[in-house]
Design a protein around this motif. Structure first.
Motif, PDB file in Angstrom:
ATOM      1  N   THR A   1       0.966  -0.982   0.132  1.00 53.87           N
ATOM      2  CA  THR A   1      -0.068   0.169   0.627  1.00 53.87           C
ATOM      3  C   THR A   1       1.213   1.430  -0.345  1.00 53.87           C
ATOM      4  N   PRO A   2       0.518   2.350  -0.195  1.00 53.56           N
ATOM      5  CA  PRO A   2       1.348   4.011  -0.183  1.00 53.56           C
ATOM      6  C   PRO A   2       2.014   3.981   1.442  1.00 53.56           C
ATOM      7  N   SER A   3       1.288   2.857   2.104  1.00 54.06           N
ATOM      8  CA  SER A   3       2.415   3.147   3.104  1.00 54.06           C
ATOM      9  C   SER A   3       2.929   2.329   4.377  1.00 54.06           C
ATOM     10  N   ALA A   4       2.434   0.989   3.536  1.00 56.57           N
ATOM     11  CA  ALA A   4       3.405   0.000   4.243  1.00 56.57           C
ATOM     12  C   ALA A   4       2.764  -1.341   3.446  1.00 56.57           C
ATOM     13  N   VAL A   5       3.662  -2.643   3.676  1.00 63.28           N
ATOM     14  CA  VAL A   5       4.115  -3.453   3.385  1.00 63.28           C
ATOM     15  C   VAL A   5       3.928  -4.892   4.268  1.00 63.28           C
ATOM     16  N   THR A   6       2.127  -5.766   4.126  1.00 62.48           N
ATOM     17  CA  THR A   6       2.184  -6.781   4.139  1.00 62.48           C
ATOM     18  C   THR A   6       2.686  -7.733   3.474  1.00 62.48           C
ATOM     19  N   THR A   7       3.300  -8.885   4.792  1.00 63.88           N
ATOM     20  CA  THR A   7       4.069  -9.781   4.053  1.00 63.88           C
ATOM     21  C   THR A   7       3.311 -11.434   5.058  1.00 63.88           C
ATOM     22  N   VAL A   8       3.141 -12.047   3.949  1.00 64.23           N
ATOM     23  CA  VAL A   8       2.166 -13.409   4.628  1.00 64.23           C
ATOM     24  C   VAL A   8       2.528 -14.566   4.225  1.00 64.23           C
ATOM     25  N   ARG A   9       2.336 -16.007   5.294  1.00 70.18           N
ATOM     26  CA  ARG A   9       3.335 -17.306   4.626  1.00 70.18           C
ATOM     27  C   ARG A   9       1.910 -17.593   5.135  1.00 70.18           C
ATOM     28  N   GLY A  10       1.038 -17.598   5.018  1.00 73.03           N
ATOM     29  CA  GLY A  10      -0.288 -18.587   5.413  1.00 73.03           C
ATOM     30  C   GLY A  10      -1.009 -18.177   6.443  1.00 73.03           C
ATOM     31  N   THR A  11      -2.381 -17.476   6.059  1.00 80.22           N
ATOM     32  CA  THR A  11      -2.957 -17.275   7.205  1.00 80.22           C
ATOM     33  C   THR A  11      -4.409 -16.420   6.866  1.00 80.22           C
ATOM     34  N   GLU A  12      -5.514 -15.940   7.515  1.00 76.18           N
ATOM     35  CA  GLU A  12      -6.657 -15.129   7.453  1.00 76.18           C
ATOM     36  C   GLU A  12      -6.226 -13.349   7.912  1.00 76.18           C
TER      37      GLU A  12
END
Length: 456
Positions: A205-216
């Motif tokens: 997003t313009p203000s952050a990065v969300t990194t996931v390896r398996g989740t809800e």
């Protein structure tokens, strides 16, 4: 100087290019450096789509035989590769969703493939659900805009090199590369399949990065801030100024130019009332949930019964009761979650129910009462064939002392005179087989002792 034979010269050229600098790749091809143990058969089984074989690999690289030397560079056209950026499928949509693959915005259609680089927009009354090749599901909420980010060449090559070697036996299903989504505005609700160590699901997003390896989890963004909420699992949430690990039932917010706030617990799920599963719209509006401490509002969502479930309508409201959009009768799922002062949304409560509109209430029949030859004669207009009339006679105006309660499909009823003297009161109402019923008619009085016929 004696020139090398042509095959040897070609091999030396490849080795020198690999040792002294990487060969120049065309925009639509991938350069692969042969590793010990590689063969054209194993490379074809590991990297190529089913329609391309080891013979294609030989022909494209002008190989005179099947021998490969470590350090040799092979050219593989990108369209041949099966290990590329995942393709999404637009599984279901609601409202005027639009797509742009580089040729302008067009109306979206369900069950459409979305290649990397595609932009997607949902209007204020529209939603979409994306399905990735690995089973990951992404719900795009109303008023959202996103892009499926293609891997650049370096990312693509790093991913391809990270794939495990395979023999030349039957090909397994295609592996899936990392998924990267650019969310400009709006919100996503994602259920991500477990990712391998060399893969990840990423939302920028313009203000952050969300990194996931398996989740809800959920991510929402506007031009100034990003919010991430983990329902189950773990994600990494951060920007250039800091990183916050988020576990189950926690969330964080990152404003533009500021580091993310420390993880905070999500608000509890509202306790939806346990009532009958089949309700009218008025009964659903009468549902309540106890206020959640710390909540400033609630998000109410209506999903259809299809799979994957279609988000039909959502709203943000302050009252602790659901609004009911215009819906046809049928099964639905109602989901509610609380929103705190930072805009973080809490754990969801879900309730499956069936909406059923009650039949129109039949009209109260007018009642005529006559006293003839010591008999009571009751008359009302003709009935619908699927209806009957309930007749009650009582000795009191509250009808607490009922002396007759009878159902009849006819258009009237003749009754013998009561054994005890009056006065009496009589009333009628219409009952339908589908459960509909009219109100009671105005009570009419009669007295068997009176020689006069009661007034009409």
């Amino acid at each position: 100087m004696t020139p090398f034979p042509r095959p040897v010269a070609a091999l030396l050229a490849l080795l020198l290019s690999a040792a002294g600098g990487r060969a120049s790749a065309a925009p639509d091809e991938f350069l692969y450096t042969v590793q010990p143990g590689d063969s054209v058969w194993t490379l074809a089984a590991r990297y190529l789509h089913q329609q391309h074989t080891w013979q294609d690999l030989r022909t494209n690289n002008q190989l005179r035989n099947d021998r490969l030397q470590p350090g040799q560079v092979l050219r593989i056209p990108l369209p041949w590769l099966r290990l590329t950026t995942q393709e999404a499928r637009l599984a279901v949509l609601q409202g005027g969703v639009t797509l742009n693959s580089g040729t302008g915005w067009t109306a979206a259609r369900a069950d459409t493939a979305l290649p990397p680089g595609t932009w997607l927009r949902t209007p204020a009354d529209g939603t979409a659900t994306l399905l990735m090749q690995d089973g990951t599901r992404v719900l795009v909420r109303p008023s959202s805009e996103l892009r499926l980010i293609p891997l650049d060449r370096a990312q693509q090559e790093a991913w391809i090199k990270a794939q495990p070697a395979s023999d030349a036996g039957p090909r397994t299903s295609a592996s899936t590369a990392p998924v990267r989504i650019e969310l400009l505005r709006g919100g996503l609700e994602s259920t991500v399949q477990p990712q391998r160590d060399d893969s990840r699901f990423e939302i920028r997003t313009p203000s952050a990065v969300t990194t996931v390896r398996g989740t809800e989890f959920r991510v929402s963004a506007d031009a100034d801030s990003t919010r991430a909420e983990v329902v189950h699992g773990r994600v990494d949430f951060g920007n250039a100024l800091g990183n916050v690990p988020l576990g189950t039932a926690t969330g964080s917010r990152a404003d533009l130019g500021l580091q993310p706030v420390a993880a905070v617990p999500l608000l509890a799920a509202p306790a939806l009332e346990a009532t009958a599963d089949t309700l009218s719209a008025d009964q659903i509006r009468a549902l309540r949930w106890p206020p959640i401490d710390g909540a400033v509002a609630y998000r109410v969502q209506w999903f259809g019964a299809d799979r994957p479930a279609r988000l039909l309508h959502e709203s943000v409201q302050e009252q602790v009761q659901p609004d009911v959009p215009p819906l046809t009768d049928g099964p639905y799922q109602l989901r509610v979650r609380a929103i705190d002062a930072m805009g973080l949304e809490g754990l969801p409560a879900a309730r499956s129910l069936t909406l059923r509109t009650p039949p129109p209430r039949p009209r109260t029949p007018p009642l005529d009462v006559h006293w003839l030859d010591r008999r009571v004669e009751l008359r009302w207009p003709p009935l619908d064939p699927q209806a009957c009339v309930q007749v009650q006679i009582a000795t009191d105006s509250a009808f607490a002392q009922v002396v007759l309660d009878e159902l009849t499909p006819r258009e009237g009823l003749n009754l013998p005179a009561p054994h005890r003297p009056g006065p009496y009161l009589v009333r009628v109402r219409v009952l339908q087989t589908d459960g509909g019923r009219s109100g009671w008619s105005e009570p009419r009085a009669f007295d068997p002792r009176s020689p006069q016929e009661p007034p009409p």
